[in-house]
Design a protein around this motif. Structure first.
Motif, PDB file in Angstrom:
ATOM      1  N   THR A  84       6.986   9.280  -1.310  1.00  0.00           N
ATOM      2  CA  THR A  84       6.245   9.233  -2.572  1.00  0.00           C
ATOM      3  C   THR A  84       6.951   8.368  -3.610  1.00  0.00           C
ATOM      4  OG1 THR A  84       7.369  11.168  -3.539  1.00  0.00           O
ATOM      5  CG2 THR A  84       5.394  11.600  -2.208  1.00  0.00           C
TER       6      THR A  84
ATOM      7  N   CYS B 255       0.234  10.365  -5.008  1.00  0.00           N
ATOM      8  CA  CYS B 255       1.312  11.163  -4.421  1.00  0.00           C
ATOM      9  C   CYS B 255       1.176  12.630  -4.826  1.00  0.00           C
ATOM     10  CB  CYS B 255       2.666  10.599  -4.827  1.00  0.00           C
ATOM     11  SG  CYS B 255       2.992   8.962  -4.091  1.00  0.00           S
TER      12      CYS B 255
ATOM     13  N   THR C  34       9.673   2.184  -2.575  1.00  0.00           N
ATOM     14  CA  THR C  34       8.685   3.014  -1.882  1.00  0.00           C
ATOM     15  C   THR C  34       8.002   2.221  -0.783  1.00  0.00           C
ATOM     16  OG1 THR C  34       8.258   4.008  -4.046  1.00  0.00           O
ATOM     17  CG2 THR C  34       6.780   4.614  -2.252  1.00  0.00           C
TER      18      THR C  34
ATOM     19  N   THR D 255       7.894   2.827   3.261  1.00  0.00           N
ATOM     20  CA  THR D 255       6.677   3.070   4.039  1.00  0.00           C
ATOM     21  C   THR D 255       6.504   2.006   5.115  1.00  0.00           C
ATOM     22  OG1 THR D 255       5.323   1.883   2.401  1.00  0.00           O
ATOM     23  CG2 THR D 255       5.497   4.271   2.165  1.00  0.00           C
TER      24      THR D 255
ATOM     25  N   PHE E  98       1.457   3.873  -0.203  1.00  0.00           N
ATOM     26  CA  PHE E  98       2.050   5.199  -0.392  1.00  0.00           C
ATOM     27  C   PHE E  98       1.016   6.056  -1.123  1.00  0.00           C
ATOM     28  CE2 PHE E  98       3.416   2.601  -4.030  1.00  0.00           C
ATOM     29  CZ  PHE E  98       3.038   3.380  -5.108  1.00  0.00           C
ATOM     30  N   PRO E  99       1.038   7.363  -0.893  1.00  0.00           N
ATOM     31  CA  PRO E  99       2.004   8.134  -0.099  1.00  0.00           C
ATOM     32  C   PRO E  99       1.841   7.883   1.396  1.00  0.00           C
ATOM     33  CG  PRO E  99       0.171   9.534  -0.733  1.00  0.00           C
ATOM     34  CD  PRO E  99      -0.032   8.236  -1.453  1.00  0.00           C
TER      35      PRO E  99
ATOM     36  N   ASP F 112      -1.418   7.182   5.792  1.00  0.00           N
ATOM     37  CA  ASP F 112      -0.905   6.369   4.690  1.00  0.00           C
ATOM     38  C   ASP F 112      -1.838   6.307   3.491  1.00  0.00           C
ATOM     39  OD1 ASP F 112      -2.893   4.783   5.772  1.00  0.00           O
ATOM     40  OD2 ASP F 112      -1.701   2.943   5.784  1.00  0.00           O
TER      41      ASP F 112
END
Length: 250
Positions: A8, A15, A39, A43, A52-53, A63
């Motif tokens: 996150t 998120c 981030t 990922t 993200f998340p 995703d």
């Protein structure tokens, strides 16, 4: 330790939506927070995606919020299911995209100039080197977010109009006394609305990293006060209060 990891960006609405969903479905997970930029590198490493998340384990890669809903809603007990006849239809677009986009613009427009207020939320819970990078290079992080969100005076004013329009719509829907947006049952529409409205109602239960309400700039605080007085704002706060207990994290 749970096998599922959730990558996150601490303040992100999507998120928070993912945390809310996993709590609702009763799924244990370990959250791994990263500063903006880091981030997407993380990922990419764990899920071959820039989004993200990201929720993942040895075999699972989800995703985006919609994929988390689709995966777990089909596997949960009937009483926990969030999808109804509308599914990812009009309400999803209105709340998750339209309202969420507007509240994000409004919040960041007013918060990013406040370095002392925002260093913490942008780096909360992240690895030490990332937190240090945010502290040292805050102007760079803030500039990237301003560019990506196109934070201009005109965009801020348009966001205000959009927020008020959507809240007006929700006020009208709640006027007949219904408990939830689609009737007597809690659905994805309620969760999507509550999360998207969070920056203009500032719920105590928000699981992401945000400043204290007292530290919000006056124009944003005025919008929060206005929204909290509405039936729609009260509904969003009630959803967080009643449906957002502490998540089953490690």
């Amino acid at each position: 330790m749970p096998d599922l990891r959730l990558i996150t960006f601490p303040p992100s609405l999507d998120c928070e939506f993912s945390r809310f969903l996993l709590t609702h479905y009763g799924i244990a997970y370990e959250e791994r927070r990263h500063a903006f930029g880091y981030t997407t590198l993380t990922t990419l490493r764990h899920g071959c995606t820039l989004r993200f998340p990201l929720l993942y384990d040895g075999t699972l890669r989800l995703d985006r919020v919609q994929r988390i809903v689709e995966h777990f809603d089909a596997r949960c007990p009937p009483e926990r299911r969030l999808l109804d006849g509308d599914g990812f239809g009009a309400d999803w677009r209105l709340f998750n995209s339209t309202l969420g986009g507007a509240t994000t613009v409004l919040a960041y427009y007013h918060l990013l100039p406040e370095r002392s207020v925002m260093v913490g939320p942008l780096s909360s819970g992240t690895p030490a080197r990332e937190a240090a990078a945010v502290r040292r290079a805050y102007p760079a992080f803030a500039t990237v977010l301003r560019i990506l969100l196109r934070l201009t005076d005109a965009r801020e004013q348009a966001a205000r109009r959009t927020i008020r329009s959507v809240l007006d719509d929700v006020d009208r829907r709640l006027a007949d006394g219904r408990r939830y947006l689609t009737g007597d049952r809690f659905t994805l529409a309620d969760m999507a609305f509550a999360v998207a409205a969070a920056p203009v109602v500032w719920p105590d239960e928000y699981g992401g990293a945000v400043p204290d309400l007292a530290d919000t700039p006056p124009p944003l605080r005025a919008m929060i006060d206005e929204s909290r007085r509405r039936p729609s704002g009260r509904h969003a706060l009630r959803v967080f209060r009643e449906r957002r207990p502490a998540p089953p994290t490690s």
